[in-house]
Design an enzyme around this catalytic site. Structure first.
Site: not given
Ligand SMILES: Cc1ncc(C[n+]2csc(CCOP(=O)(O)OP(=O)(O)O)c2C)c(N)n1
Ligand SMILES: [Mg+2]
Lengths: 325, 328
Positions: A60, A129
């Site tokens: 971000e 959140h």
């Molecule tokens: C700083 C931030 N940006 C965006 C989000 C929204 N978000 C939640 S999970 C996610 C994807 C994360 O992917 P990854 O790190 O690969 O973990 P996975 O869900 O695949 O276990 C996003 C973009 C968030 N929680 N925190």
């Protein structure tokens, strides 16, 4: 007029502005292929292609800064922060770059950047959140803060935000995307900084924005049954702030209650109360009272979460209190 | 003395314990969607099904007094670390008996008793906390380690690089484990990261980067075991990329249309649980009936956890105001 959701109204504004100006493009997490985690950017990739609808990494601070830089040299980026909670990761860019750059460089550059992001609580998403950051954003000189409630406002205000030469943080609400309202067809804008009376009344002014507009309207209907005629003033944004509209209404009613989803301490209600006191003390029949979220990190448990967020009952109780003076 | 034995030396009982842990997690996770649609739980629900070998391999490679910390897909992590399913389920139900007393929910499980230091919802946000815990271990001259788990998406955050740099700079006893399930919500790794081989991302900090098959519990175990040995010897952090796959959508509300049926099918064939079970039997380590018994016992354990959650009390209204501060 067609009845459409806030989600579709915002989508229309994005499409129309991208058609209108080739320098407008959108970037953010999952905005392209996935069409937005709230589906606000549905159809944009298909229509405008990868050059103008860009999926970013989860970074971000990085892509908000990227948007700022692109804006400084002639583009009109729209940065979507998936939710304001993740926008907090980008607050450094927002407070140290986006908001201050023009002033810091003596007006020799402008930052026509729009940041869109939904916030708010109510879905048991817990402490990380459920933030509402309007008050924090309002605290930053140089940054416009626009916060629509109904679909028609969302569309008209977003178009103005995108066309604005100042940086705008456009705060949407996760709980409003599915809410429908009448939206005029075709191109129209609503100027930033103009509040809107969503329900006229004469006894007390409910000053609110975003989802709390709906809470206030419902409270006002119920208060009418008790013989209290409340005016609901939707600020539609905090910067520019429509102080004249606030003062007009309060001068008429003599009483005001601010209703917001930010925390009580340091919320925008305190700022509005101070402004009313400074500018219209003589018109007041009672102190300005505030309704806001409880000063606690948002709990997960449903009953606790409900207790933390302002609702119709709490607004009504506060209004009855202000009427007792 | 502190070190776990090599994977190849593990006895049947130890191997069966790993199998049991993975079955427990799978049973737990697969019970959730129905409970969610009955509105027993709310908020986001990110399930761990498919990734069990990573959490279990990690937890079995370290000790009770070592720390684990993860993101929001952490039901499986806290279970692997040793918290009984009852209080974990109760947390999902928002009950006062939950691991976070009903205030955290699915994304925010915490249990100091087993040194599970929390599930966090801001992608990348918990990585520096792990460095801080490692710092404290070093400061207090203890021989514990911290294992920090996160997704592939987190490796694109600035804070990932800040944490990697500080961990190497201060030589803290931290093992970073990236659970690369190939997607961050709907975005495939290659569309978000300039470097697709994520294990390479630690080389800028001269921290060893290791890639393992995250569908094989013993491979994960062995990699973490070695990394923990290094950490305890004062040699600093290790970064492990475990290649894995989530069998469900990103969260309960994600239809997951961005992944092809073919891809899902291929990964299902690599399901870490039945494959490990078959291997145990074919190696003569255990009998097929041993596995069946475990399957049945774990199913019953999760049913019991649901009953516990169901019958537990909600927090009281006064709890809205408790624990904002230590002293009120
Ligand atoms: C700083 C931030 N940006 C965006 C989000 C929204 N978000 C939640 S999970 C996610 C994807 C994360 O992917 P990854 O790190 O690969 O973990 P996975 O869900 O695949 O276990 C996003 C973009 C968030 N929680 N925190
Ligand atoms: Mg992932």
């Amino acid at each position: 007029m067609p009845l459409i959701t806030c989600r579709d109204a915002i989508n229309q504004a994005l499409q129309e502005e991208m058609e209108r100006d080739p320098n407008v493009f959108i970037l953010g997490e999952d905005v392209a292929l996935y069409e937005g985690s709230f589906k606000v950017t549905k159809g944009l990739l298909a229509k405008f292609g990868e050059k103008r609808v860009i999926d970013t990494p989860i970074a971000e601070a990085g892509f908000t800064g990227l948007g700022c830089g692109a804006a400084m040299v002639g583009l009109r980026p729209i940065v979507e922060l998936m939710t304001v909670n993740f926008g907090i990761v980008a607050l450094d860019q927002i407070m140290n770059n986006v908001a201050v750059i023009r002033y810091m460089f003596g007006g020799r550059v402008k930052v026509p950047l729009t940041i869109r992001s939904p916030g708010g609580a109510g879905n048991q998403l817990g402490a990380q959140h459920s933030h509402s950051i309007e008050a924090m954003l309002m605290h930053c000189p140089g940054l416009r803060v626009v916060v629509p409630s109904v679909p028609a406002d969302a569309k008209g205000l977003l178009k103005s935000a995108i066309r604005s030469d100042d940086p705008v943080f456009f705060v949407e609400h996760e709980g409003l995307y599915g809410v429908k309202g009448e939206v005029p067809e075709g191109d129209y804008t609503i100027p930033l900084g103009v509040a809107d009376v969503k329900r006229p009344g004469k006894d007390v002014t409910l000053i609110c924005l975003s989802k709390m507009v709906y809470v206030c309207l419902e409270a006002a209907e119920k208060l009418a049954e008790e013989g209290i005629n409340a005016e609901v003033l939707d600020l539609r944004g905090l910067n520019p702030l429509d102080l004249p509209a606030i003062l007009d209404s309060v001068t008429k009613t003599g009483r005001a209650v601010t209703v917001e989803e930010c925390w009580l301490t340091g919320g925008w209600g305190g700022e509005i109360a101070a402004l009313i006191m400074e500018h219209a003390f003589a018109a007041l029949a009672a102190p300005v009272l505030r309704v806001a979220s409880a000063d606690v990190p948002m709990p997960y448990n449903k009953a606790l979460e409900d207790a933390a967020i302002p609702d119709v009952a709490r607004v009504m109780a506060r209004v009855r209190e202000v009427m007792r003076y | 003395m502190k070190e776990r034995k090599e994977a190849s030396q593990l006895q049947s009982t130890e191997l069966l314990a790993m199998y049991r842990d993975m079955v427990r997690i799978r049973e737990f996770e697969e019970a959730c969607p129905a409970l969610y649609s009955q509105r027993k739980m709310g908020g986001f629900l990110h399930l761990y099904s498919g990734q069990e070998a990573v959490g279990v391999g990690v937890a079995r490679a370290i000790h009770q007094e070592d720390y684990m910390i993860g993101a929001y897909r952490e039901h499986g992590l806290i279970l692997a670390k040793g918290t009984p399913p009852g209080p974990v389920m109760a947390e999902l139900f928002g009950k006062a008996t939950g691991v976070s007393r009903g205030k955290g929910g699915s994304m925010h499980m915490f249990d100091p008793e087993v040194r599970f230091m929390g599930g966090y919802g801001i992608v990348g946000g918990h990585l520096p906390l792990a460095v801080g815990m490692g710092f404290a271990i070093q400061y207090q001259e203890k021989d514990e380690v911290v294992v920090c788990l996160f997704g592939d998406g987190a490796t694109n955050q600035g804070v990932f690089h800040e944490a990697m740099n500080m961990a190497a700079l201060y030589r803290v006893p931290v093992v970073f484990v990236c659970e690369n399930n190939m997607y961050g919500i709907g975005t495939a790794v290659g569309r978000a990261s300039a470097v697709e081989q994520l294990y390479k991302k630690s080389c800028a900090y001269e921290t060893p980067g290791v890639k393992v098959d995250g569908m094989d519990v013993l491979k994960v175990y062995e990699a973490v075991r070695q990394a923990a040995t290094r950490a305890r010897a004062g040699e600093g952090p290790t970064y492990i990329e475990a290649l894995t796959y989530r069998f469900r959508g990103h969260s309960i509300s994600d239809p997951g249309t961005y992944r092809s049926e073919q891809e899902k099918k291929l990964w299902k064939e690599r399901d870490p649980i039945p494959n490990f079970g078959r291997w145990l039997v074919s190696e003569g380590k255990v009998k097929d009936t041993d596995l069946k018994t475990i399957d049945a016992e774990e199913k019953e354990l999760i049913a019991e956890a649901i009953r516990f959650a169901e019958e537990s009390p909600d927090p009281g209204p006064e709890d809205l105001w408790t624990d904002v501060y230590v002293a009120s």
